[in-house]
Design an enzyme around this catalytic site. Sequence first.
Site, PDB file in Angstrom:
ATOM      1  N   GLY A 116       9.201   7.084  11.984  1.00 11.31           N
ATOM      2  CA  GLY A 116       9.121   7.450  10.571  1.00 11.31           C
ATOM      3  C   GLY A 116       8.652   6.345   9.654  1.00 11.31           C
ATOM      4  O   GLY A 116       8.703   6.498   8.435  1.00 11.31           O
ATOM      5  N   GLN A 117       8.189   5.216  10.205  1.00 12.43           N
ATOM      6  CA  GLN A 117       7.670   4.164   9.327  1.00 12.43           C
ATOM      7  C   GLN A 117       6.309   4.589   8.795  1.00 12.43           C
ATOM      8  O   GLN A 117       5.358   4.771   9.564  1.00 12.43           O
ATOM      9  CB  GLN A 117       7.541   2.824  10.059  1.00 12.43           C
ATOM     10  CG  GLN A 117       7.098   1.707   9.110  1.00 12.43           C
ATOM     11  CD  GLN A 117       6.957   0.350   9.805  1.00 12.43           C
ATOM     12  OE1 GLN A 117       7.089   0.221  11.019  1.00 12.43           O
ATOM     13  NE2 GLN A 117       6.650  -0.660   9.001  1.00 12.43           N
ATOM     14  N   SER A 118       6.232   4.781   7.495  1.00  9.39           N
ATOM     15  CA  SER A 118       4.981   5.238   6.880  1.00  9.39           C
ATOM     16  C   SER A 118       4.263   4.126   6.132  1.00  9.39           C
ATOM     17  O   SER A 118       3.083   4.257   5.822  1.00  9.39           O
ATOM     18  CB  SER A 118       5.251   6.410   5.930  1.00  9.39           C
ATOM     19  OG  SER A 118       6.141   6.019   4.902  1.00  9.39           O
ATOM     20  N   ASN A 123      13.039   1.625   9.460  1.00 11.27           N
ATOM     21  CA  ASN A 123      12.203   2.385  10.385  1.00 11.27           C
ATOM     22  C   ASN A 123      11.143   1.453  10.958  1.00 11.27           C
ATOM     23  O   ASN A 123      10.494   0.710  10.217  1.00 11.27           O
ATOM     24  CB  ASN A 123      11.528   3.556   9.657  1.00 11.27           C
ATOM     25  CG  ASN A 123      12.538   4.576   9.154  1.00 11.27           C
ATOM     26  OD1 ASN A 123      13.515   4.859   9.827  1.00 11.27           O
ATOM     27  ND2 ASN A 123      12.296   5.112   7.969  1.00 11.27           N
ATOM     28  N   ASP A 131      12.695   3.883  -4.416  1.00 11.48           N
ATOM     29  CA  ASP A 131      11.784   4.636  -3.553  1.00 11.48           C
ATOM     30  C   ASP A 131      11.165   5.781  -4.357  1.00 11.48           C
ATOM     31  O   ASP A 131      11.837   6.465  -5.113  1.00 11.48           O
ATOM     32  CB  ASP A 131      12.555   5.191  -2.350  1.00 11.48           C
ATOM     33  CG  ASP A 131      11.626   5.683  -1.256  1.00 11.48           C
ATOM     34  OD1 ASP A 131      11.654   5.107  -0.158  1.00 11.48           O
ATOM     35  OD2 ASP A 131      10.886   6.664  -1.493  1.00 11.48           O
ATOM     36  N   ILE A 132       9.860   5.976  -4.162  1.00 12.72           N
ATOM     37  CA  ILE A 132       9.143   7.010  -4.919  1.00 12.72           C
ATOM     38  C   ILE A 132       9.548   8.419  -4.467  1.00 12.72           C
ATOM     39  O   ILE A 132       9.394   9.381  -5.229  1.00 12.72           O
ATOM     40  CB  ILE A 132       7.616   6.777  -4.793  1.00 12.72           C
ATOM     41  CG1 ILE A 132       6.865   7.361  -5.966  1.00 12.72           C
ATOM     42  CG2 ILE A 132       7.077   7.293  -3.485  1.00 12.72           C
ATOM     43  CD1 ILE A 132       5.415   6.896  -6.048  1.00 12.72           C
ATOM     44  N   HIS A 164      10.456  -3.127   5.392  1.00 17.66           N
ATOM     45  CA  HIS A 164      11.316  -2.831   4.248  1.00 17.66           C
ATOM     46  C   HIS A 164      12.625  -2.245   4.746  1.00 17.66           C
ATOM     47  O   HIS A 164      12.662  -1.576   5.777  1.00 17.66           O
ATOM     48  CB  HIS A 164      10.634  -1.864   3.274  1.00 17.66           C
ATOM     49  CG  HIS A 164      10.089  -0.636   3.929  1.00 17.66           C
ATOM     50  ND1 HIS A 164       8.897  -0.642   4.624  1.00 17.66           N
ATOM     51  CD2 HIS A 164      10.579   0.616   4.023  1.00 17.66           C
ATOM     52  CE1 HIS A 164       8.671   0.564   5.106  1.00 17.66           C
ATOM     53  NE2 HIS A 164       9.680   1.347   4.772  1.00 17.66           N
ATOM     54  N   LEU A 165      13.681  -2.516   3.993  1.00 12.55           N
ATOM     55  CA  LEU A 165      14.989  -1.937   4.259  1.00 12.55           C
ATOM     56  C   LEU A 165      15.242  -0.870   3.206  1.00 12.55           C
ATOM     57  O   LEU A 165      15.063  -1.121   2.016  1.00 12.55           O
ATOM     58  CB  LEU A 165      16.092  -2.989   4.152  1.00 12.55           C
ATOM     59  CG  LEU A 165      16.256  -4.019   5.275  1.00 12.55           C
ATOM     60  CD1 LEU A 165      15.106  -4.992   5.296  1.00 12.55           C
ATOM     61  CD2 LEU A 165      17.571  -4.761   5.101  1.00 12.55           C
ATOM     62  N   HIS A 166      15.644   0.303   3.660  1.00 17.68           N
ATOM     63  CA  HIS A 166      16.093   1.343   2.729  1.00 17.68           C
ATOM     64  C   HIS A 166      17.581   1.129   2.461  1.00 17.68           C
ATOM     65  O   HIS A 166      18.349   0.885   3.404  1.00 17.68           O
ATOM     66  CB  HIS A 166      15.947   2.731   3.340  1.00 17.68           C
ATOM     67  CG  HIS A 166      14.553   3.155   3.652  1.00 17.68           C
ATOM     68  ND1 HIS A 166      13.874   4.107   2.915  1.00 17.68           N
ATOM     69  CD2 HIS A 166      13.691   2.776   4.634  1.00 17.68           C
ATOM     70  CE1 HIS A 166      12.677   4.305   3.441  1.00 17.68           C
ATOM     71  NE2 HIS A 166      12.529   3.508   4.484  1.00 17.68           N
TER      72      HIS A 166
HETATM   73  P1  DGP Z   1       9.215   4.356   5.624  1.00 17.69           P
HETATM   74  O1  DGP Z   1       9.010   5.822   5.863  1.00 17.69           O
HETATM   75  O2  DGP Z   1      10.461   3.821   6.278  1.00 17.69           O
HETATM   76  O3  DGP Z   1       7.985   3.544   5.904  1.00 17.69           O
HETATM   77  O4  DGP Z   1       9.494   4.243   4.058  1.00 17.69           O
HETATM   78  C1  DGP Z   1       8.476   4.092   3.120  1.00 17.69           C
HETATM   79  C2  DGP Z   1       9.008   4.535   1.816  1.00 17.69           C
HETATM   80  O5  DGP Z   1       8.162   4.022   0.809  1.00 17.69           O
HETATM   81  C3  DGP Z   1       9.030   6.059   1.628  1.00 17.69           C
HETATM   82  O6  DGP Z   1      10.375   6.497   1.512  1.00 17.69           O
HETATM   83  C4  DGP Z   1       8.279   6.306   0.345  1.00 17.69           C
HETATM   84  C5  DGP Z   1       8.123   4.926  -0.250  1.00 17.69           C
HETATM   85  N1  DGP Z   1       6.867   4.690  -0.933  1.00 17.69           N
HETATM   86  C6  DGP Z   1       5.620   4.880  -0.441  1.00 17.69           C
HETATM   87  N2  DGP Z   1       4.699   4.535  -1.353  1.00 17.69           N
HETATM   88  C7  DGP Z   1       5.380   4.100  -2.438  1.00 17.69           C
HETATM   89  C8  DGP Z   1       4.982   3.612  -3.710  1.00 17.69           C
HETATM   90  O7  DGP Z   1       3.799   3.475  -4.048  1.00 17.69           O
HETATM   91  N3  DGP Z   1       5.976   3.272  -4.570  1.00 17.69           N
HETATM   92  C9  DGP Z   1       7.306   3.393  -4.239  1.00 17.69           C
HETATM   93  N4  DGP Z   1       8.184   3.029  -5.178  1.00 17.69           N
HETATM   94  N5  DGP Z   1       7.711   3.845  -3.056  1.00 17.69           N
HETATM   95  C10 DGP Z   1       6.759   4.208  -2.170  1.00 17.69           C
END
Ligand code: DGP
Length: 110
Positions: free
Chosen positions: A90-92, A84, A30-31, A97-99
Amino acid sequence: MSDCIFCKIVAGEIPSKKIYEDDDIICFHDIHPAASVHVLVVPKKHFSSLNELDDPELAGKLFLVVPKIAKMLGVDGAYRTVVNTGKGAGQSVAHIHLHILGGPRIGMPE
Ligand code: DGP
């Protein structure tokens, strides 16, 4: 989907720190990590959220790969798995996807 950031990562159009890949699934860091280990398990096929996921076989694969990845990352003894669903939760990124979160939380006292 052409405007989906995770589809672009799957296609290799956006770089990621990939740690696992098979025919159906990709996993990358995760970024914006919220824990010392924070990775995302993403199906290569686009589904906007858990509400749209209609493939039982893929759903099973997504869950069954989680402990394997947790073991690869050395956190299989203790980790959280979070999905999410919906902006209000909080789904962005609108690609399911699963964290996987393990180890100390970042910015939180232990
Ligand atoms: P959610 O909030 O559950 O939709 O999680 C989305 C996650 O994705 C958030 O923790 C940040 C991550 N994320 C968003 N854009 C990128 C990206 O371009 N690269 C990576 N590695 N992660 C990203």
